[in-house]
Scaffold this active site. Structure first.
Site, PDB file in Angstrom:
ATOM      1  N   CYS A   1     -10.133  40.381 -81.412  1.00 26.57           N
ATOM      2  CA  CYS A   1      -9.084  41.262 -81.930  1.00 26.57           C
ATOM      3  C   CYS A   1      -8.699  40.694 -83.283  1.00 26.57           C
ATOM      4  O   CYS A   1      -8.498  39.477 -83.409  1.00 26.57           O
ATOM      5  CB  CYS A   1      -7.885  41.290 -80.983  1.00 26.57           C
ATOM      6  SG  CYS A   1      -6.453  42.180 -81.653  1.00 26.57           S
TER       7      CYS A   1
ATOM      8  N   CYS B   1     -10.600  46.712 -86.541  1.00 27.22           N
ATOM      9  CA  CYS B   1      -9.881  46.718 -85.261  1.00 27.22           C
ATOM     10  C   CYS B   1     -10.938  46.739 -84.164  1.00 27.22           C
ATOM     11  O   CYS B   1     -11.781  47.648 -84.134  1.00 27.22           O
ATOM     12  CB  CYS B   1      -8.992  47.956 -85.172  1.00 27.22           C
ATOM     13  SG  CYS B   1      -8.210  48.230 -83.563  1.00 27.22           S
TER      14      CYS B   1
END
Length: 264
Positions: free
Chosen positions: A183, A73
């Site tokens: 992302c 992440c």
């Protein structure tokens, strides 16, 4: 040789893009994945809260006796990776440095773009890494807060996704030759992003680049899984609906999986 699993964590399903690449490059390794879908997206949250949530997932993975943790992440990497890396005695990888390094190698024009969550962009982590390695590289960053909700709601192929991606990325079109998907959710929108940016723009998947670093560290610490010792299978956990997670995961990973719901 070390048959313990590798732990992956993310704010939701985005980290599965890293797991998919892991299955391709290192099929002998066992994966334990946790996605905090109940509290996604992390991008708009304050840094301290992101740090707290990330530690909760790390502590859960530690109960599973993992040999390495991958913070799959970008937002959590930007906020918490350094602290977690320093406090644990097992290798901890984030996804920002591998993506930054790959972008520098990719660009011919010296113009690199970064798209990410508001917190990833605000942290300035990618730009700092890129300019530390290549001071003359020009970097432009753009927050894309609507992308993660589209992926988490499994609308990656919808007309809404195409509209949102086009409207969001239009300011970057024609201004760079390399774009970091900052992302791990964004590779699930890759075909639309590529179409908007143009075929000549190289898209950097930071998660896929991270798996190359995983392989290097497994060899360095001599903790590879032995092919001859069959592992116990992969395990997936979510803090939200297992059904929703399973639907997206099986579609992306092209295999059946078992998903359990947990409370952190």
């Amino acid at each position: 040789m070390d048959s313990r699993p590798i732990g992956f964590l993310d704010s939701g399903v985005g980290g599965l893009t890293v797991v998919k690449e892991m299955f391709r490059q290192l099929p002998e390794e066992e994966v334990i994945f946790i996605g905090d879908q109940a509290r996604a997206p992390y991008g708009p949250r304050p840094a301290q809260q992101i740090r707290e949530f990330t530690w909760q997932m790390v502590n859960f993975l530690l109960t599973k006796n993992v040999k390495m943790i991958v913070i799959a992440c970008n937002t959590a990497t930007a906020v918490a990776w350094q602290e977690i890396k320093e406090k644990l005695d097992i290798p901890v990888l984030g996804v920002i440095l591998p993506g930054a390094s790959a972008a520098i190698k990719s660009t011919n024009s010296g113009k690199v773009g970064i798209i990410g969550t508001p917190m990833t962009v605000k942290s300035d982590a990618y730009r700092q890494k890129i300019q530390a390695l290549s001071p003359n590289t020009a970097v432009v960053s753009l927050a894309c807060p609507k992308f993660v909700p589209i992926v988490e709601s499994n609308q990656m192929s919808s007309s809404l996704a195409k509209k949102v991606v086009y409207e969001t990325l239009s300011p970057l079109v024609g201004k760079l030759d390399t774009l970091i998907l900052g992302c791990t959710h964004y590779p699930l929108l890759r075909p639309i992003i590529q179409n908007v940016m143009g075929a000549e723009v190289k898209l950097i998947d930071s998660g896929a680049e991270t798996v190359r670093d995983i392989s290097v560290l497994l060899n360095y610490f001599e903790i590879n899984h032995n092919w001859q010792n069959k592992h116990g299978g992969h395990h997936f956990y979510t803090t939200a609906s297992p059904k929703g997670f399973k639907e997206i995961a099986e579609q992306w990973l092209s295999q059946e999986i078992n998903v359990e719901r947990i409370v952190l």
